[in-house]
Motif scaffolding. Structure first.
Motif, short mmCIF file in Angstrom:
data_model
loop_
_atom_site.label_atom_id
_atom_site.label_comp_id
_atom_site.label_asym_id
_atom_site.label_seq_id
_atom_site.Cartn_x
_atom_site.Cartn_y
_atom_site.Cartn_z
N ARG A 65 9.07 3.40 4.36
CA ARG A 65 7.71 2.87 4.46
C ARG A 65 7.74 1.36 4.21
O ARG A 65 8.56 0.87 3.46
N PRO A 66 6.82 0.63 4.83
CA PRO A 66 6.78 -0.81 4.59
C PRO A 66 6.35 -1.11 3.16
O PRO A 66 5.68 -0.32 2.52
N ASP A 67 6.74 -2.26 2.68
CA ASP A 67 6.32 -2.74 1.36
C ASP A 67 4.80 -2.88 1.36
O ASP A 67 4.23 -3.57 2.21
N TRP A 68 4.13 -2.23 0.40
CA TRP A 68 2.67 -2.25 0.42
C TRP A 68 2.09 -3.62 0.11
O TRP A 68 0.91 -3.86 0.31
N ASN A 69 2.91 -4.55 -0.34
CA ASN A 69 2.44 -5.92 -0.56
C ASN A 69 2.60 -6.80 0.68
O ASN A 69 2.19 -7.95 0.68
N SER A 70 3.22 -6.28 1.70
CA SER A 70 3.50 -7.08 2.88
C SER A 70 2.30 -7.14 3.83
O SER A 70 1.48 -6.23 3.86
N PRO A 71 2.20 -8.22 4.61
CA PRO A 71 1.13 -8.30 5.62
C PRO A 71 1.23 -7.14 6.63
O PRO A 71 0.21 -6.67 7.12
N ARG A 72 2.44 -6.69 6.91
CA ARG A 72 2.61 -5.58 7.86
C ARG A 72 1.90 -4.33 7.35
O ARG A 72 1.23 -3.63 8.11
N PHE A 73 2.03 -4.03 6.06
CA PHE A 73 1.37 -2.85 5.51
C PHE A 73 -0.15 -3.00 5.60
O PHE A 73 -0.84 -2.05 5.94
N LEU A 74 -0.66 -4.18 5.32
CA LEU A 74 -2.10 -4.41 5.42
C LEU A 74 -2.58 -4.17 6.85
O LEU A 74 -3.62 -3.54 7.06
N ASP A 75 -1.82 -4.60 7.83
CA ASP A 75 -2.18 -4.35 9.23
C ASP A 75 -2.21 -2.85 9.53
O ASP A 75 -3.11 -2.36 10.20
N ILE A 76 -1.22 -2.14 9.03
CA ILE A 76 -1.18 -0.68 9.23
C ILE A 76 -2.36 -0.02 8.53
O ILE A 76 -3.05 0.81 9.11
N ALA A 77 -2.61 -0.40 7.28
CA ALA A 77 -3.67 0.22 6.48
C ALA A 77 -5.05 0.03 7.10
O ALA A 77 -5.88 0.93 7.03
N ARG A 78 -5.29 -1.10 7.71
CA ARG A 78 -6.60 -1.35 8.32
C ARG A 78 -6.91 -0.39 9.46
O ARG A 78 -8.06 -0.15 9.76
N GLY A 79 -5.88 0.16 10.07
CA GLY A 79 -6.09 1.08 11.19
C GLY A 79 -6.16 2.55 10.80
O GLY A 79 -6.29 3.41 11.66
N LEU A 80 -6.11 2.84 9.50
CA LEU A 80 -6.08 4.22 9.04
C LEU A 80 -7.46 4.71 8.60
O LEU A 80 -8.26 3.94 8.07
N ASP A 81 -7.72 6.01 8.81
CA ASP A 81 -8.93 6.58 8.23
C ASP A 81 -8.64 6.88 6.75
O ASP A 81 -7.50 6.72 6.29
N LEU A 82 -9.63 7.26 5.97
CA LEU A 82 -9.44 7.42 4.53
C LEU A 82 -8.38 8.47 4.15
O LEU A 82 -7.55 8.19 3.28
N PRO A 83 -8.36 9.66 4.78
CA PRO A 83 -7.29 10.61 4.42
C PRO A 83 -5.89 10.07 4.72
O PRO A 83 -4.97 10.25 3.92
N ALA A 84 -5.72 9.39 5.82
CA ALA A 84 -4.41 8.83 6.16
C ALA A 84 -4.04 7.71 5.20
O ALA A 84 -2.87 7.58 4.80
N LEU A 85 -5.01 6.90 4.79
CA LEU A 85 -4.75 5.84 3.82
C LEU A 85 -4.34 6.43 2.48
O LEU A 85 -3.37 5.98 1.85
N ALA A 86 -5.04 7.48 2.05
CA ALA A 86 -4.68 8.14 0.79
C ALA A 86 -3.27 8.71 0.88
O ALA A 86 -2.49 8.59 -0.07
N GLN A 87 -2.91 9.30 2.01
CA GLN A 87 -1.57 9.84 2.20
C GLN A 87 -0.52 8.74 2.10
O GLN A 87 0.54 8.92 1.51
N GLU A 88 -0.79 7.59 2.67
CA GLU A 88 0.15 6.47 2.59
C GLU A 88 0.42 6.09 1.14
O GLU A 88 1.56 5.86 0.74
N PHE A 89 -0.64 6.01 0.32
CA PHE A 89 -0.45 5.63 -1.06
C PHE A 89 0.24 6.72 -1.86
O PHE A 89 1.05 6.43 -2.75
N LEU A 90 -0.02 7.99 -1.56
CA LEU A 90 0.73 9.05 -2.22
C LEU A 90 2.21 8.97 -1.87
O LEU A 90 3.07 9.18 -2.72
N CYS A 91 2.50 8.65 -0.64
CA CYS A 91 3.90 8.55 -0.21
C CYS A 91 4.62 7.38 -0.87
O CYS A 91 5.84 7.36 -0.92
N LEU A 92 3.87 6.42 -1.38
CA LEU A 92 4.47 5.30 -2.10
C LEU A 92 4.67 5.61 -3.59
O LEU A 92 5.30 4.85 -4.30
#
Length: 84
Positions: free
Chosen positions: A4-31
């Motif tokens: 997974r990308p570093d959650w502090n990176s601009p790339r992660f922010l770009d990915i996160a902006r395109g996610l719905d809430l369940p997918a965003l929550a899943q990303e943070f659980l995976c981290l």
């Protein structure tokens, strides 16, 4: 599991902006290392009976506020399919 990308990176922010809430929550659980360790432990014994795996998954999910709805005979749970 895919890297997974570093959650502090601009790339992660770009990915996160395109996610719905369940997918965003899943990303943070995976981290979360504790979540990943618990998930691997819950899914570790693929030779266990399906009911035992369901109970282990439910026990794992409860503290995280998760539910993994599975129908009887669900092939994702009948094998070591990934829900985490």
């Amino acid at each position: 599991m895919a890297e997974r990308p570093d959650w502090n990176s601009p790339r992660f922010l770009d990915i996160a902006r395109g996610l719905d809430l369940p997918a965003l929550a899943q990303e943070f659980l995976c981290l979360n290392d504790a979540y990943q360790t618990g998930y691997r432990a819950a899914m570790a014994d693929i030779s266990a009976p399906v009911q035992s795996r369901r109970e282990r998954l439910a026990t794992f999910a409860r503290p995280w506020g998760l539910r993994f709805p599975c129908r009887p005979g669900d092939p994702q749970l009948d094998t070591a399919g990934s829900v985490g």
